[in-house]
Write an enzyme that holds these catalytic residues in place. Structure first.
Site, PDB file in Angstrom:
ATOM      1  CD  GLU A 174       0.760   0.405  -7.740  1.00 12.93           C
ATOM      2  OE1 GLU A 174       0.249  -0.605  -8.842  1.00 12.93           O
ATOM      3  OE2 GLU A 174       0.304   0.077  -6.397  1.00 12.93           O
ATOM      4  CD  GLU A 375      -3.561   2.789  -5.307  1.00  7.48           C
ATOM      5  OE1 GLU A 375      -2.882   1.229  -5.145  1.00  7.48           O
ATOM      6  OE2 GLU A 375      -3.454   2.714  -6.576  1.00  7.48           O
TER       7      GLU A 375
END
Ligand code: BG6
Length: 477
Positions: A174, A375
């Site tokens: 991220e 994810e």
């Protein structure tokens, strides 16, 4: 139809599952200084480890000691791939060490061998919010270009060591978190003041974007080294895709949505996939008085370190508007304005499976490189009933609806080659530091006060996912 070789699996991160925070030569990472929190209480970073405080990463769910049992359960579900991260401070305990810690390297050898035993392909993140604490304390993290060199040393060490055991790699988890103040500590290793709430840190936007530039360099150098060590390696970027809609059809809302989408979702991936800064960022830098120092070789380094595939997390979506006074909602890393057409999870994250299809179409259209969802999942409170069962139908329904949309995107010719649901086992929530916010197919007996036997129990979703994988996504009931 899912492609025959589609990589089905689940994901975890070292700091959220391993525990053993100071065993076998490992030293502290930033996570080991984060206190437990909740939906109403922000996690805090304490510069000293205080004896009376609960730091959830210290024990987590002890994957470090249970990995054989856990991987056997993943194999029983039929996992083709298992996404995990390497704790940098297990390999280079201080981050700036010259030589790696052999015990740390051996642990991941054992984990990868265990995966191999069952034919499970590891997908490895190099930095999942786990920067060695010493690099924050002594160097102010990635604000210092020396840390780029330390990261490259770490990447090279693990690429060489595992060159025959791991094929798929991600550099920074991220990474686009670094475009927001909240990402200061976890992605960039910046701490402007001691003992602060990570959700609410002191921020210096100039320092933050310069550090993000250094993270781009670190990632690009790692990609280049990876390909030199093993040309078959596939290295991806990892973006938290915060899908946004204009709340109304007022052109102002659409323009604001476009601007935020560019800064928050597109900027980092544009640099990592295309190897150059995009045109629109200049205007943002000008408006915010940001002046990035590019050293002589930086352009070349970025260009030589383009990723092979695009991976991302997707949990929810939110709305954007220039109008004041609308009800807001929480979300992964970033909240937004509530969407009247969507329901939210218990933690206020809006559930939006169709948004996943939109996102897959959007990303593929933009980059035309293979995509991987690394994810996606539902954080919820799971209860064991009187028969010892965990009937997590809400999780099955969440996953099912997202898989349906993935399938449609694939039918629309999007090149999606894998899916690792978050999270393979219950683990510590990253945002709130809770155990109560559970995501796994496998329940772990541990509560927010640290009580529990750590016993593993299959949830209803375990057998459901086993069937999904067994039928290559054809049977979702
Ligand atoms: C992502 C992170 O932001 O979302 C994971 O990469 C994290 O580490 C996941 O666990 C879910 O967020 P949370 O805050 O519910 O754990």
């Amino acid at each position: 139809m899912f492609p025959k070789e589609f990589l089905w699996g689940g994901a975890v991160a070292a700091n959220q599952c391993e525990g053993a925070w100071n065993e076998a030569g490992k030293k502290e990472s930033i996570c080991d200084h984060l206190t437990a929190g909740s939906i109403n209480k922000n996690r805090k970073f304490t510069s000293k480890i205080l004896s009376e405080v609960n730091y959830p990463s210290h024990e987590a769910v002890e994957f470090y000691h249970h990995y054989k049992e856990d991987i056997a359960l993943f194999a029983e579900m039929g996992f083709k791939v298992f996404r995990l991260s390497i704790a940098w401070s297990r390999i280079f305990p201080n981050g700036d060490d010259f030589l790696p810690n052999e015990e740390g390297l051996q642990f991941y050898d054992d984990v990868f061998d265990e995966c191999k035993k069952y034919g499970i392909e590891p997908l490895v993140t190099l930095s999942h919010f786990e920067i060695p604490y010493n690099l924050v304390k002594e160097y102010q993290g990635f604000t210092n270009r020396k840390v780029v060199i330390f990261f490259e040393r770490y990447a090279k060490t693990v690429f060489e060591r595992y060159k025959d055991k791991v094929k798929y790699w991600l550099t920074f988890n991220e990474i686009n978190f670094g475009t927001m103040p909240m990402g200061n500590l976890e992605v960039l290793g910046i701490l402007h003041q001691e003992d602060e709430e990570i959700a609410n840190p002191l921020d210096n936007i100039q320092v933050r974007f310069q550090a993000l530039h250094n993270v781009f360099l670190a990632s690009a150098r790692a990609v280049k080294v990876a390909h030199e060590i093993n040309p078959d390696f596939k290295v991806g970027c990892m973006i938290a895709h915060i899908t946004m809609y204009p709340l109304t059809c007022r052109p102002e809302d659409l323009l604001l949505q476009q601007e935020l989408d560019n800064i928050i979702n597109n900027f980092c991936a544009d640099v990592q996939v295309r190897g150059v800064y995009p045109y629109y960022i200049e205007d943002y830098f000008k408006k915010n008085n940001i002046d990035i120092t590019f050293e002589e070789d930086d352009e070349r380094i970025l260009k030589e370190g383009c990723v092979d595939f695009y991976s991302f997390s997707y949990y929810m979506s939110n709305c954007i508007t220039t109008e004041e006074g609308h009800e807001t909602t929480l979300g992964n890393l970033l909240g937004g304005v509530k969407n009247p057409y969507l329901q939210a999870s218990e933690w206020g994250w809006q559930i939006d499976p169709k948004g996943l299809r939109y996102t897959l179409n959007k990303i593929y259209d933009r980059y035309k490189i293979p995509l991987f969802i690394v994810e996606n999942g539902l954080g919820a409170v799971d209860e064991i009933d009187d028969n010892g069962c965990i009937n997590d139908d809400y999780r099955i329904s969440y996953l099912k609806s997202h898989i349906v949309e993935m399938n449609k995107a694939i039918e629309n010719n999007v090149d999606l080659f894998g899916y690792t649901m978050w999270s393979a086992i219950d683990l510590v929530s990253s945002g709130t530091g809770e155990m109560k916010k559970r995501y796994g197919f496998i329940y772990i007996d541990k509560d927010d006060n640290g009580n529990g036997t750590l016993k593993r129990t299959k949830k209803k979703s375990f057998n459901w996912y086993k069937k999904v994988i067994g039928t290559n996504g054809n049977e979702l009931e």
